[in-house]
Design a protein around this motif. Structure first.
Motif, PDB file in Angstrom:
ATOM      1  N   ALA A  29       0.846  -1.196   0.000  1.00 23.49           N
ATOM      2  CA  ALA A  29       0.000   0.000   0.000  1.00 23.49           C
ATOM      3  C   ALA A  29       0.875   1.238   0.000  1.00 23.49           C
ATOM      4  CB  ALA A  29      -0.908  -0.002   1.224  1.00 23.49           C
ATOM      5  N   SER A  30       0.312   2.322  -0.536  1.00 26.21           N
ATOM      6  CA  SER A  30       1.020   3.601  -0.544  1.00 26.21           C
ATOM      7  C   SER A  30       0.016   4.739  -0.418  1.00 26.21           C
ATOM      8  CB  SER A  30       1.841   3.752  -1.830  1.00 26.21           C
ATOM      9  OG  SER A  30       0.991   3.745  -2.951  1.00 26.21           O
ATOM     10  N   GLY A  31       0.541   5.925  -0.059  1.00 29.59           N
ATOM     11  CA  GLY A  31      -0.289   7.111   0.021  1.00 29.59           C
ATOM     12  C   GLY A  31      -0.986   7.314   1.351  1.00 29.59           C
ATOM     13  N   PHE A  32      -0.664   6.521   2.353  1.00 28.58           N
ATOM     14  CA  PHE A  32      -1.286   6.671   3.673  1.00 28.58           C
ATOM     15  C   PHE A  32      -0.440   7.610   4.536  1.00 28.58           C
ATOM     16  CE2 PHE A  32      -3.091   2.768   2.060  1.00 28.58           C
ATOM     17  CZ  PHE A  32      -4.421   2.894   2.408  1.00 28.58           C
ATOM     18  N   PRO A  33      -1.063   8.282   5.518  1.00 34.29           N
ATOM     19  CA  PRO A  33      -0.333   9.302   6.285  1.00 34.29           C
ATOM     20  C   PRO A  33       0.760   8.758   7.196  1.00 34.29           C
ATOM     21  CG  PRO A  33      -2.589   9.096   7.079  1.00 34.29           C
ATOM     22  CD  PRO A  33      -2.471   8.242   5.860  1.00 34.29           C
ATOM     23  N   ASP A  34       0.686   7.509   7.624  1.00 31.83           N
ATOM     24  CA  ASP A  34       1.697   6.924   8.508  1.00 31.83           C
ATOM     25  C   ASP A  34       2.109   5.561   7.983  1.00 31.83           C
ATOM     26  OD1 ASP A  34       2.062   8.822  10.615  1.00 31.83           O
ATOM     27  OD2 ASP A  34       0.064   8.315  11.352  1.00 31.83           O
ATOM     28  N   ASN A  35       3.167   5.017   8.588  1.00 36.42           N
ATOM     29  CA  ASN A  35       3.585   3.669   8.251  1.00 36.42           C
ATOM     30  C   ASN A  35       3.036   2.696   9.288  1.00 36.42           C
ATOM     31  OD1 ASN A  35       5.144   4.521  10.340  1.00 36.42           O
ATOM     32  ND2 ASN A  35       7.105   4.037   9.412  1.00 36.42           N
ATOM     33  N   SER A  36       3.615   1.508   9.399  1.00 31.96           N
ATOM     34  CA  SER A  36       3.108   0.427  10.272  1.00 31.96           C
ATOM     35  C   SER A  36       1.690   0.054   9.865  1.00 31.96           C
ATOM     36  CB  SER A  36       3.138   0.815  11.749  1.00 31.96           C
ATOM     37  OG  SER A  36       4.449   0.857  12.211  1.00 31.96           O
ATOM     38  N   LEU A  37       1.541  -0.369   8.628  1.00 29.62           N
ATOM     39  CA  LEU A  37       0.227  -0.701   8.079  1.00 29.62           C
ATOM     40  C   LEU A  37       0.040  -2.205   7.961  1.00 29.62           C
ATOM     41  CD1 LEU A  37       0.152   1.852   5.120  1.00 29.62           C
ATOM     42  CD2 LEU A  37      -0.905   2.112   7.361  1.00 29.62           C
ATOM     43  N   PRO A  58     -16.773 -12.084  -8.528  1.00 32.99           N
ATOM     44  CA  PRO A  58     -16.046 -11.783  -7.279  1.00 32.99           C
ATOM     45  C   PRO A  58     -15.486 -10.361  -7.209  1.00 32.99           C
ATOM     46  CG  PRO A  58     -15.305 -13.858  -8.225  1.00 32.99           C
ATOM     47  CD  PRO A  58     -16.205 -13.228  -9.234  1.00 32.99           C
ATOM     48  N   LYS A  59     -15.533  -9.813  -6.001  1.00 35.20           N
ATOM     49  CA  LYS A  59     -14.961  -8.506  -5.685  1.00 35.20           C
ATOM     50  C   LYS A  59     -14.048  -8.688  -4.480  1.00 35.20           C
ATOM     51  CE  LYS A  59     -19.549  -6.684  -6.305  1.00 35.20           C
ATOM     52  NZ  LYS A  59     -20.627  -5.946  -5.705  1.00 35.20           N
ATOM     53  N   MET A  60     -12.931  -7.984  -4.473  1.00 34.75           N
ATOM     54  CA  MET A  60     -12.048  -7.987  -3.301  1.00 34.75           C
ATOM     55  C   MET A  60     -12.299  -6.718  -2.501  1.00 34.75           C
ATOM     56  SD  MET A  60      -8.383  -9.576  -4.320  1.00 34.75           S
ATOM     57  CE  MET A  60      -7.989  -9.821  -2.604  1.00 34.75           C
ATOM     58  N   HIS A  61     -12.393  -6.865  -1.201  1.00 36.12           N
ATOM     59  CA  HIS A  61     -12.558  -5.698  -0.343  1.00 36.12           C
ATOM     60  C   HIS A  61     -11.449  -5.673   0.699  1.00 36.12           C
ATOM     61  CE1 HIS A  61     -14.521  -8.283   2.730  1.00 36.12           C
ATOM     62  NE2 HIS A  61     -15.016  -8.895   1.677  1.00 36.12           N
ATOM     63  N   PHE A  62     -11.096  -4.444   1.114  1.00 35.14           N
ATOM     64  CA  PHE A  62      -9.953  -4.235   1.985  1.00 35.14           C
ATOM     65  C   PHE A  62     -10.302  -3.295   3.134  1.00 35.14           C
ATOM     66  CE2 PHE A  62      -8.573  -4.727  -2.376  1.00 35.14           C
ATOM     67  CZ  PHE A  62      -7.715  -5.805  -2.273  1.00 35.14           C
ATOM     68  N   GLN A  63      -9.631  -3.513   4.257  1.00 35.87           N
ATOM     69  CA  GLN A  63      -9.631  -2.581   5.379  1.00 35.87           C
ATOM     70  C   GLN A  63      -8.169  -2.406   5.774  1.00 35.87           C
ATOM     71  OE1 GLN A  63     -12.081  -4.077   8.553  1.00 35.87           O
ATOM     72  NE2 GLN A  63     -13.852  -4.303   7.237  1.00 35.87           N
ATOM     73  N   VAL A  64      -7.639  -1.214   5.590  1.00 36.02           N
ATOM     74  CA  VAL A  64      -6.238  -0.933   5.902  1.00 36.02           C
ATOM     75  C   VAL A  64      -6.176  -0.270   7.276  1.00 36.02           C
ATOM     76  CG1 VAL A  64      -4.160   0.301   5.189  1.00 36.02           C
ATOM     77  CG2 VAL A  64      -5.689  -0.683   3.458  1.00 36.02           C
ATOM     78  N   TYR A  65      -5.294  -0.795   8.124  1.00 35.26           N
ATOM     79  CA  TYR A  65      -5.142  -0.301   9.486  1.00 35.26           C
ATOM     80  C   TYR A  65      -3.710   0.164   9.729  1.00 35.26           C
ATOM     81  CZ  TYR A  65      -9.582  -2.481  10.768  1.00 35.26           C
ATOM     82  OH  TYR A  65     -10.904  -2.829  10.852  1.00 35.26           O
ATOM     83  N   HIS A  66      -3.572   1.111  10.643  1.00 34.71           N
ATOM     84  CA  HIS A  66      -2.281   1.569  11.144  1.00 34.71           C
ATOM     85  C   HIS A  66      -2.142   1.046  12.571  1.00 34.71           C
ATOM     86  CE1 HIS A  66       0.902   4.179  12.568  1.00 34.71           C
ATOM     87  NE2 HIS A  66       0.097   4.669  13.478  1.00 34.71           N
ATOM     88  N   GLN A  67      -0.976   0.480  12.878  1.00 35.87           N
ATOM     89  CA  GLN A  67      -0.727   0.023  14.244  1.00 35.87           C
ATOM     90  C   GLN A  67       0.298   0.954  14.879  1.00 35.87           C
ATOM     91  OE1 GLN A  67       1.411  -3.773  15.304  1.00 35.87           O
ATOM     92  NE2 GLN A  67      -0.693  -4.310  15.879  1.00 35.87           N
TER      93      GLN A  67
END
Length: 175
Positions: free
Chosen positions: A13-21, A74-83
């Motif tokens: 993934a890219s373009g998120f405000p923080d790392n640890s994803l 089929p569709k792929m769905h995602f939930q991206v989290y920051h730890q």
């Protein structure tokens, strides 16, 4: 019956405000689709990149479906989290994309978004952390309710998928 084999990986993934994803993912189907082999959902590891620009997961996807028609593809769905450094998980974005209907190797960038919430929730998020989350995550891939949401774009999930179609012509299934 026609068969669809999806082989590939969630690259990162890219373009998120923080790392640890990390990312929770799933594959949604409707109608006469059945899983012959493989997992329909999973979770990547947490990646804490040094350059803070892109997270790399290289998480494998290998699912084999059977179907009588293309309805409910089929569709792929995602939930991206920051730890964070204390191990708390904060939602950074939802996203979904359709699995390609043509055979071959496909590189896909799936845009993600986050519900914007109310003014009070956005101020609270700035000072306390946390983010607005959906009560029902199925809204991500069902367009009937999603259009009512107010959202903010967050980042992108990168995929590489190989699609193999089998027996579609034999059973008269056209993509």
């Amino acid at each position: 019956m026609g068969e669809v084999h999806v082989i590939g990986q969630i690259l990162g993934a890219s373009g998120f405000p923080d790392n640890s994803l990390f990312c929770k993912w799933g594959i949604h189907t409707e109608g006469a689709w059945k899983v012959l082999a493989g997992l329909r959902e999973g979770q990547t590891q947490v990646d804490n990149p040094q350059n803070r620009e892109e997270a790399y997961w290289c998480h494998p996807i290998d699912v084999h479906f059977t179907t009588k028609g293309i309805q409910g593809w089929p569709k792929m769905h995602f939930q991206v989290y920051h730890q964070d450094r204390f191990g708390r998980n904060e939602l950074y974005g939802y996203g979904f994309c359709h699995i390609p209907t043509s055979p071959g190797i496909h590189k896909i960038d799936c845009p993600t978004w986050q519900p914007s919430g109310t003014f009070f929730e956005s101020v609270s998020q700035q000072f306390l952390g946390g983010a607005a989350e959906l009560r029902n995550p199925d809204v991500v891939y069902s367009g009937s309710q999603r259009y009512k949401l107010t959202t903010v774009a967050t980042g992108r999930v990168h995929l590489q998928l190989g699609i193999i179609l089998r027996n579609f012509d034999k059973y008269g299934i056209e993509c």
